[in-house]
Structures are given as C-alpha cells and as structure tokens.
Design a protein around this motif. Sequence first.
Motif, PDB file in Angstrom:
ATOM      1  N   ASN A 389     -19.988  33.864 -37.083  1.00  0.00           N
ATOM      2  CA  ASN A 389     -21.124  34.775 -37.192  1.00  0.00           C
ATOM      3  C   ASN A 389     -21.073  35.855 -36.119  1.00  0.00           C
ATOM      4  N   LEU A 390     -21.315  37.102 -36.527  1.00  0.00           N
ATOM      5  CA  LEU A 390     -21.412  38.231 -35.591  1.00  0.00           C
ATOM      6  C   LEU A 390     -22.804  38.848 -35.688  1.00  0.00           C
ATOM      7  N   ASP A 391     -23.488  38.909 -34.546  1.00  0.00           N
ATOM      8  CA  ASP A 391     -24.851  39.458 -34.569  1.00  0.00           C
ATOM      9  C   ASP A 391     -25.389  39.714 -33.165  1.00  0.00           C
ATOM     10  N   ASN A 392     -24.714  40.428 -32.331  1.00  0.00           N
ATOM     11  CA  ASN A 392     -25.356  40.756 -31.056  1.00  0.00           C
ATOM     12  C   ASN A 392     -24.700  41.941 -30.368  1.00  0.00           C
ATOM     13  N   VAL A 397     -16.160  40.313 -28.344  1.00  0.00           N
ATOM     14  CA  VAL A 397     -16.591  38.926 -28.181  1.00  0.00           C
ATOM     15  C   VAL A 397     -16.112  38.407 -26.830  1.00  0.00           C
ATOM     16  N   SER A 398     -17.044  37.796 -26.092  1.00  0.00           N
ATOM     17  CA  SER A 398     -16.728  37.320 -24.746  1.00  0.00           C
ATOM     18  C   SER A 398     -16.981  35.831 -24.561  1.00  0.00           C
ATOM     19  N   ARG A 424      -8.233  37.415 -27.137  1.00  0.00           N
ATOM     20  CA  ARG A 424      -8.901  36.179 -26.737  1.00  0.00           C
ATOM     21  C   ARG A 424      -8.887  35.918 -25.244  1.00  0.00           C
ATOM     22  N   GLY A 425      -8.121  36.699 -24.485  1.00  0.00           N
ATOM     23  CA  GLY A 425      -7.894  36.376 -23.083  1.00  0.00           C
ATOM     24  C   GLY A 425      -9.151  36.309 -22.231  1.00  0.00           C
ATOM     25  N   ASP A 426     -10.157  37.099 -22.560  1.00  0.00           N
ATOM     26  CA  ASP A 426     -11.386  37.117 -21.766  1.00  0.00           C
ATOM     27  C   ASP A 426     -12.514  36.296 -22.383  1.00  0.00           C
ATOM     28  N   ILE A 427     -12.219  35.578 -23.469  1.00  0.00           N
ATOM     29  CA  ILE A 427     -13.258  34.794 -24.130  1.00  0.00           C
ATOM     30  C   ILE A 427     -13.453  33.472 -23.405  1.00  0.00           C
ATOM     31  N   GLU A 428     -14.685  33.201 -22.989  1.00  0.00           N
ATOM     32  CA  GLU A 428     -15.025  31.917 -22.395  1.00  0.00           C
ATOM     33  C   GLU A 428     -15.529  30.984 -23.491  1.00  0.00           C
ATOM     34  N   THR A 429     -15.071  29.741 -23.435  1.00  0.00           N
ATOM     35  CA  THR A 429     -15.497  28.757 -24.414  1.00  0.00           C
ATOM     36  C   THR A 429     -16.322  27.678 -23.728  1.00  0.00           C
ATOM     37  N   ALA A 430     -17.285  27.140 -24.438  1.00  0.00           N
ATOM     38  CA  ALA A 430     -18.114  26.050 -23.929  1.00  0.00           C
ATOM     39  C   ALA A 430     -18.128  24.943 -24.969  1.00  0.00           C
ATOM     40  N   PHE A 431     -17.517  23.809 -24.622  1.00  0.00           N
ATOM     41  CA  PHE A 431     -17.414  22.692 -25.559  1.00  0.00           C
ATOM     42  C   PHE A 431     -18.019  21.433 -24.953  1.00  0.00           C
ATOM     43  N   PRO A 432     -18.684  20.616 -25.712  1.00  0.00           N
ATOM     44  CA  PRO A 432     -19.008  20.829 -27.125  1.00  0.00           C
ATOM     45  C   PRO A 432     -20.162  21.795 -27.335  1.00  0.00           C
ATOM     46  N   GLY A 433     -20.815  22.219 -26.265  1.00  0.00           N
ATOM     47  CA  GLY A 433     -21.918  23.148 -26.411  1.00  0.00           C
ATOM     48  C   GLY A 433     -23.156  22.463 -26.980  1.00  0.00           C
ATOM     49  N   ALA A 457     -21.034  38.522 -27.877  1.00  0.00           N
ATOM     50  CA  ALA A 457     -20.370  39.734 -27.397  1.00  0.00           C
ATOM     51  C   ALA A 457     -20.862  40.172 -26.027  1.00  0.00           C
ATOM     52  N   LEU A 458     -20.060  41.013 -25.384  1.00  0.00           N
ATOM     53  CA  LEU A 458     -20.490  41.673 -24.162  1.00  0.00           C
ATOM     54  C   LEU A 458     -21.740  42.501 -24.435  1.00  0.00           C
ATOM     55  N   SER A 459     -22.591  42.635 -23.423  1.00  0.00           N
ATOM     56  CA  SER A 459     -23.920  43.186 -23.636  1.00  0.00           C
ATOM     57  C   SER A 459     -23.945  44.675 -23.963  1.00  0.00           C
ATOM     58  N   TRP A 460     -23.289  45.486 -23.168  1.00  0.00           N
ATOM     59  CA  TRP A 460     -23.430  46.939 -23.280  1.00  0.00           C
ATOM     60  C   TRP A 460     -24.922  47.346 -23.258  1.00  0.00           C
ATOM     61  N   GLY A 461     -25.734  46.613 -22.488  1.00  0.00           N
ATOM     62  CA  GLY A 461     -27.155  46.931 -22.404  1.00  0.00           C
ATOM     63  C   GLY A 461     -27.930  46.623 -23.667  1.00  0.00           C
TER      64      GLY A 461
END
Length: 534
Positions: A389-392, A397-398, A424-433, A457-461
Amino acid sequence: MINHHLIPIPGYRTSSIWLHLLFLLTPLLAASQQGTASSDPLVTQIVTEATENSQLEKLAHELLDVIGPRLVGTPQMDLAHEWAVKTYEGWGIPARNEPFGEWRGWERGISHIDLVYPRVKSLAGTQLAWSPSTGGRAVEGEAITLPDFADSSAFRAWLPQVKGKHVLISMPQLTGRPDHNWEEYARDASFDRLKEARTAQTEAWVNRMRKIGLMEISEYSLPSVLEEAGAAGIVTSYWSREFGSNKIFGARTTEIPTVDLSLEDYGMLYRLAESGHHPRIRITTESNERGMVPIFNTIAEIKGTEKPEEYVILSAHLDSWEGGTGATDNGTGTIAMMEAARILKKILPNPKRTILIGLWGSEEQGLNGSRAFVLDNPNIVGKTQAVFNLDNGTGRVSSINGSGFLHAYDFLGRWLAAVPYDVRGDIETAFPGMPPTGGSDHASFVAAGIPAFMLSALSWGYSTITWHTNLDTYDKLVFDDLKYNVILAAVLAYRASEEPELVNREQRVLPAAADGKPGNWPVIRQPRRSGGAF
C-alpha cells in the motif's frame, strides 16, 4: 519488542565472524551495489522501463491538473474512476469499476469571500467540502466572534444575536510563522514567550468551548447550533502550521455556507471584530447538490497463469479531499501503483499469480472502499499472498513495518533483497511490527489476516504542508522519489507473485493493553456504504 533487521540475503550465515566481516565490508558492498545492477534480468528490465520510459508526469498531469481533486460523491471522482479504467485498458490491462455503496453527491462551484467594511478586500479562502450554496446570491453580514461565556446558559441566551451574521469559530493564531522559522531566526527568549503564550491561549480557548457546553464534539456541533439560531454563515481557519497552508475538510451546515480563510485574512478579520470595527463580509458559494450517487473501487488485474486464483495486490486510494488537487494524498500513490502495473504488464505479462491493482474509493471517510472490498470478495482476499500500500506523500519509501506477521522478516526480506540497492538501501524494516488499526487501506486487509504492508515514505513536510491542505498540488511532487517507489512496488509484486507457495501468515502475540488484558488482533470493520458530508 520491535526488532530492526538487516534485509536478509539468501545463503548468508549470521555467525559473529560473518557479521564482523559484513560490518567491515558494508561500505564496499554499498558502493558496488549502487545503481540498478541486478542478477535478475526481469528486475533490470523493470528498472530500465521505470527510469527511461516513465509515464508518471503524464499520469500526474491527467489526474491532478485535468481531473483535479477527487472528493467522494463529486463528478471529479467519477471522472477519475473512468480515466483509470480507460488508462489501464490502453495498456492492455482489464479493469472495472465495482460499486460498493452510495454517497451524498456534491459539486464545487465558484466561491467569493470579500471584506466590504471597513475597507474592501477579496479574502483568501474557500468553501468547505459539501458546503451549501447561497443560491447564486451574495450573503452579506457582519463578522462576529464568540464571546467568552460564563456558562452554557449564557451562550444559549446570546444565540439570537447571531441572526444574519457570519460567525468566526476558530481560534486566531498568534503567529503565521511556523515553528521552524522561529527556531531559525528568533532569540530563544522570544520563541519561549511565544510558546508560553500559545499554550495559554489554547487552554483558554478549550475552556471557552467547554463553557459553551459543546466540548464533547466542539466545532463539529457548533456550526449546526449557530445555523439553527439564524447565522448567515460560518467562518473557520484550520491552519496547518506552515506558511500558507490550511487543512480543508467538510462543512457541518446544511443551509448556510461554511468557508475557511487563510490564517492571515482570518486573523485580520478576527482583530477587526474584537476591536469593535464591526467588519462586514460578503460570501457567495455556487456549489450544487447531486443527490445520492454510487461510489466505486477501480479494480485492474494482470491475470496469473499457474495460480490465477491467488493474488498479489497493489493498493492505493483514489479519492482525496479537495482543498488542493489531492496530489500527495493520494495522487502519488495512485499514479505510482498504476505505473507499476503498466511496467509489470510489459515486463511480466504472465505472472504466476494474478496481480490485482486496487484504487479504493472513500478512504478519507473511513477506509470504506477497501473495507467493502475485503467483505465483498472473500474468495480473493482469502487467497491473497500480500498487499503493498502507498498512501503518505511524494517521498521515496523509507520504512516498512511487518504489520505483526511473525514471519514477515523472512518472505518480505527475501523480496526486498531482489530490489536494487539504491532503491532499498535506505529502507528501515521493523519486524514483526504491530498490526495497524486504521490510518490507510492496508489495515483493512491486516484485519482479515492478510499480510499487508504500508510502504511508508519520507515526509517532505507532508503532515503540515500537503496532507489534506490547499497546498496539496502537482508542484509538490518529487518525481525522482516516485520512480524509486514504482521500482520497489513492481519488484515486490513480481517476487511475491512468483513465490512457490502462499507465505506463512502466523500472527505475533500482541503485548498486553494498558488495562492488563491480552492484546487483540484488529477486527474487520463494516464500511459506510451510504453517507453524507459528516
């Protein structure tokens, strides 16, 4: 506890010696992996198509500039559904609009808000969504503020004085400068004084609302009370704490106009009223009521070959609020998932599983489209491999959270490992979340026990500049970041579709709630299949 993991790479051992070596070699590995190199030729083709033949700018122009904002129940939302189906079909992807309910239809018209006394000035503002029309006439009246009442009885006794007047119901702001501007230029003592004054003002305003007797739902019920008392109009200002940015939501009146003014013009009008200058404003709104109209989800499918009754879902909501054009919420998610679908159809026309692209309706009113899809399509949802899902916002994506699925680190980690490193290099993952309880459409699927993931995603404000504001427009898009997101979504969908079997959906044991009771997995919620402005 949320654990942060390196993205696992098949075949690597995790002994202490290897981890030490990996730590030493990481800079070299990173340098060598920059770019789009991949051992998978399909991934390489996806990257090439996404970067050298991108359709994102064309899609953004058609959706945001030509169609515009996509408030549920408006002609623009209907046009967006029709455009999406036509666009998919032009790429050879079968698509359809699936009705799931009805909503109050409304169409924005031209609105004017003018100060006519003690001087003449056109004010920067707009009618709120679903605001009633003034029937083509200008409604002029004095602009007044809410006094500080002793109690609710005093408020009720005062109410007849609103007849024929425009009532300002938002707290005025002490400054139109966002905090980051104060932090950069002000002396510490000045900024501290501002924050103290703002805290005191906010507490006083909350207390004022409490004494009115409407604190439980505050400004939600206040407009209807003022309307019933004969007010000519309701004037608000919902500043988003950024230069020029106001959040634009829905009206709470049924007969009189509700408008939102910029911080600057609202503050000026409020000061004129408070200082006894009896300002007068003239409001014209030309909106149209359309009755109850059907609402839809747009569904497109790239049919699978070996396992066509199993699914991978690319998810984004098509609707928006309409202060701006819904660019970053969620035009960006919409066009990125459509572009990913276009590329997959070209590069992977015969996936193992069916790749379904869901553009949901009425997300902004409570995830209604995706919740309806989950309940209306158990045969699809029950055999869904994963949902992305993409929505922010417009940023790349970070972070990705495992949504509470115990083995997400395994299957999602393997799929991510196929994504080029510079994506993907800058994507942080949180498992199992933790499983989401709302917020966006992936939550509808997680509640049904389906591995569904927000590509955050990154904020960009985002939260102050564009989220639900008048500034959520095409010019805020960052197309380089969106291309990264297209590559990510396309590769994840590709690898998930080719997985030998459906992945393990085991759910984590949730921590105890504040009352000590065991944590519970979110439950499937009923959508609102019929609604109005509120």
